[in-house]
Each structure stands twice: as structure tokens, then as C-alpha cells.
Design an enzyme around this catalytic site. Structure first.
Site, PDB file in Angstrom:
ATOM      1  N   PHE A  24       2.435  -0.337   9.418  1.00 28.31           N
ATOM      2  CA  PHE A  24       2.872   0.567   8.353  1.00 28.31           C
ATOM      3  C   PHE A  24       3.220  -0.244   7.109  1.00 28.31           C
ATOM      4  O   PHE A  24       4.066  -1.153   7.165  1.00 28.31           O
ATOM      5  CB  PHE A  24       4.093   1.379   8.806  1.00 28.31           C
ATOM      6  CG  PHE A  24       4.644   2.268   7.726  1.00 28.31           C
ATOM      7  CD1 PHE A  24       4.027   3.468   7.410  1.00 28.31           C
ATOM      8  CD2 PHE A  24       5.772   1.895   7.001  1.00 28.31           C
ATOM      9  CE1 PHE A  24       4.521   4.286   6.393  1.00 28.31           C
ATOM     10  CE2 PHE A  24       6.278   2.698   5.991  1.00 28.31           C
ATOM     11  CZ  PHE A  24       5.650   3.899   5.689  1.00 28.31           C
ATOM     12  N   GLY A  25       2.579   0.067   5.981  1.00 27.44           N
ATOM     13  CA  GLY A  25       2.848  -0.614   4.711  1.00 27.44           C
ATOM     14  C   GLY A  25       3.633   0.289   3.784  1.00 27.44           C
ATOM     15  O   GLY A  25       3.294   1.475   3.626  1.00 27.44           O
ATOM     16  N   TYR A  26       4.668  -0.267   3.169  1.00 32.02           N
ATOM     17  CA  TYR A  26       5.509   0.524   2.249  1.00 32.02           C
ATOM     18  C   TYR A  26       5.617  -0.139   0.874  1.00 32.02           C
ATOM     19  O   TYR A  26       6.210   0.417  -0.040  1.00 32.02           O
ATOM     20  CB  TYR A  26       6.926   0.700   2.834  1.00 32.02           C
ATOM     21  CG  TYR A  26       7.592  -0.628   3.125  1.00 32.02           C
ATOM     22  CD1 TYR A  26       7.419  -1.263   4.350  1.00 32.02           C
ATOM     23  CD2 TYR A  26       8.344  -1.279   2.145  1.00 32.02           C
ATOM     24  CE1 TYR A  26       7.993  -2.495   4.602  1.00 32.02           C
ATOM     25  CE2 TYR A  26       8.926  -2.504   2.390  1.00 32.02           C
ATOM     26  CZ  TYR A  26       8.743  -3.112   3.620  1.00 32.02           C
ATOM     27  OH  TYR A  26       9.304  -4.340   3.867  1.00 32.02           O
ATOM     28  N   GLY A  27       5.080  -1.356   0.755  1.00 33.02           N
ATOM     29  CA  GLY A  27       5.191  -2.111  -0.505  1.00 33.02           C
ATOM     30  C   GLY A  27       3.807  -2.579  -0.909  1.00 33.02           C
ATOM     31  O   GLY A  27       2.868  -1.790  -1.034  1.00 33.02           O
ATOM     32  N   SER A  28       3.675  -3.904  -1.056  1.00 34.39           N
ATOM     33  CA  SER A  28       2.383  -4.427  -1.511  1.00 34.39           C
ATOM     34  C   SER A  28       1.259  -4.128  -0.525  1.00 34.39           C
ATOM     35  O   SER A  28       0.089  -4.101  -0.911  1.00 34.39           O
ATOM     36  CB  SER A  28       2.484  -5.938  -1.749  1.00 34.39           C
ATOM     37  OG  SER A  28       2.872  -6.578  -0.556  1.00 34.39           O
ATOM     38  N   GLU A  99       3.541 -12.638   4.356  1.00 32.13           N
ATOM     39  CA  GLU A  99       4.878 -12.037   4.243  1.00 32.13           C
ATOM     40  C   GLU A  99       5.944 -12.948   4.840  1.00 32.13           C
ATOM     41  O   GLU A  99       6.893 -12.489   5.457  1.00 32.13           O
ATOM     42  CB  GLU A  99       4.875 -10.649   4.922  1.00 32.13           C
ATOM     43  CG  GLU A  99       3.761  -9.726   4.470  1.00 32.13           C
ATOM     44  CD  GLU A  99       3.744  -9.433   2.962  1.00 32.13           C
ATOM     45  OE1 GLU A  99       4.654  -9.888   2.255  1.00 32.13           O
ATOM     46  OE2 GLU A  99       2.806  -8.777   2.506  1.00 32.13           O
TER      47      GLU A  99
HETATM   48  C1  BEZ Z   1       4.726  -3.728   3.079  1.00 30.85           C
HETATM   49  O1  BEZ Z   1       4.820  -3.064   4.121  1.00 30.85           O
HETATM   50  O2  BEZ Z   1       4.095  -3.303   2.121  1.00 30.85           O
HETATM   51  C2  BEZ Z   1       5.350  -5.057   3.027  1.00 30.85           C
HETATM   52  C3  BEZ Z   1       5.324  -5.854   4.130  1.00 30.85           C
HETATM   53  C4  BEZ Z   1       5.902  -7.094   4.071  1.00 30.85           C
HETATM   54  C5  BEZ Z   1       6.476  -7.532   2.913  1.00 30.85           C
HETATM   55  C6  BEZ Z   1       6.508  -6.722   1.806  1.00 30.85           C
HETATM   56  C7  BEZ Z   1       5.932  -5.472   1.860  1.00 30.85           C
END
Ligand code: BEZ
Length: 191
Positions: A24-28, A99
Site C-alpha cells: 500500500f502506497g500513501y506517499g511517493s 525507503e
Molecule cells: C509510500 O507508501 O508512498 C511511502 C513508503 C515509504 C516511504 C515513503 C512513502
């Protein structure tokens, strides 16, 4: 905890018990997809909120002038929307390096939203940088976070670009995150 989490991630979490691995991605990870995936699906997780409270020494800032990037903060009743990717276990070799600045892998339920709007619950993986890591910056007002972001850049580019690309990727998903839109509004008065 040291900010470099590669060894911790690779030793503490095996992925053998998964028949499908959903990241699941929540940022970049929503807008910078530099890894192969088998499928992707808009998704959300419960009990977490996205916050620009993590320091970035290696992407959007430097050790001397860390940028601010997204992490997740536990908050009962919250929902965080993002994008889920079905990946093979090998992708985590690259992702753990990408990350590495304080982020540890965790397992959480992820709710996939399929094309007909139905939701399917899967066990998924998220990266979280918590307050124990040495790059953590912590809470501040959206106005102060915008001022901080306006003054940072690193090997991956301007810190402001990270915030703007995330805000635009969320808009494409039809997601409004008030924390992100407020930072963007303050940022637009500065750059
Ligand atoms: C993300 O889920 O987008 C994410 C994962 C690790 C570091 C920063 C963002």
C-alpha cells in the site's frame, strides 16, 4: 533507532506466508512507481493518517537540511487513501533501499476498491517511519511545514515538488486530504 532501516526490514519480515503481496502506497509510492508490479488498485487503510512529519536526508533534503516527507500516524477512526500494488517478494530488495531513511515495513489490512466500487480486504504491507527513528521531525502546523518544505531540496529534487506531485496524484484518485491541501495552499504563497 538508526535512520537506515534496510537490514532491519530484510531480517525481521519474511514474505513467505503471502500468496499475494499487496504493497500500500500513501506517499511517493503513489506517483513514483519505479518498480514492476502485477496489478494496481486504489485502496485505503483504516486507523492511520498521512502526515508530513518524517525527515528526508536522502531524497528531498540532506543530513544538514532534512526535507519533510510523508509517514503514517496511528489515529483511531481515520482513513488513509492511496494506491495498492500487487508485487513479487523480490521488489522489496529495491523498495527497502529506496525507503531506507527510517521506514520499517508493517503488515496491515488493506481495502482494495475494484472497478465496480466493491471492496476487497487483503493483508498488505506499508512502510512507516515512527517517532523512534532518528530522522523523525514530528508534528508542526501546516503553515510551518510549508515554510520548511519551501527551503529544502535533495538528490531527488525540490521538497516542494514531492508535495505537489502527491497532491496531484491524490486529486487524480479523487482523494481530498486536508493536511496535504492545506500545506499546498501555504506553499503556493511562498514559491
Ligand atoms: C509510500 O507508501 O508512498 C511511502 C513508503 C515509504 C516511504 C515513503 C512513502
Amino acid at each position: 533507532m538508526l535512520a537506515n532501516t534496510v537490514a532491519q526490514n530484510q531480517s525481521r519480515q519474511t514474505l513467505e506466508h503471502y500468496d499475494e503481496i499487496w504493497l500500500f502506497g500513501y506517499g511517493s509510492l503513489i506517483y513514483k512507481v519505479d518498480f514492476p508490479y502485477l496489478e494496481k488498485c486504489p485502496a485505503y487503510i483504516l486507523g492511520w493518517q498521512r502526515r508530513f512529519w518524517q525527515g528526508s536526508h536522502d531524497h528531498r533534503g540532506t543530513p544538514e537540511n532534512p526535507g519533510r516527507v510523508a509517514t503514517l500516524i496511528a489515529q483511531a477512526g481515520s482513513r488513509c487513501d492511496g494506491m495498492a500494488y500487487r508485487v513479487t517478494a523480490e521488489e522489496f530488495i529495491h523498495l527497502d533501499h529506496r525507503e531506507k531513511n527510517g521506514y520499517l515495513r508493517h503488515e496491515v489490512p488493506v481495502f482494495l476498491i475494484n472497478e465496480s466500487g466493491q471492496q476487497v480486504k487483503k493483508l498488505g504491507i506499508i512502510y512507516i517511519a515512527d517517532e523512534e527513528n532518528s530522522a523523525y521531525l514530528g508534528e508542526d502546523s501546516e503553515e510551518a511545514i510549508a515554510a520548511h518544505i519551501a527551503n529544502c531540496r535533495g538528490p531527488s529534487g525540490e521538497n516542494s515538488e514531492y508535495l505537489i506531485m502527491l497532491d496531484e496524484a491524490l486529486a487524480e484518485l479523487g482523494v481530498v486530504d486536508p493536511h496535504i491541501s492545506q500545506i499546498r495552499w501555504h506553499l503556493s504563497n511562498l514559491i
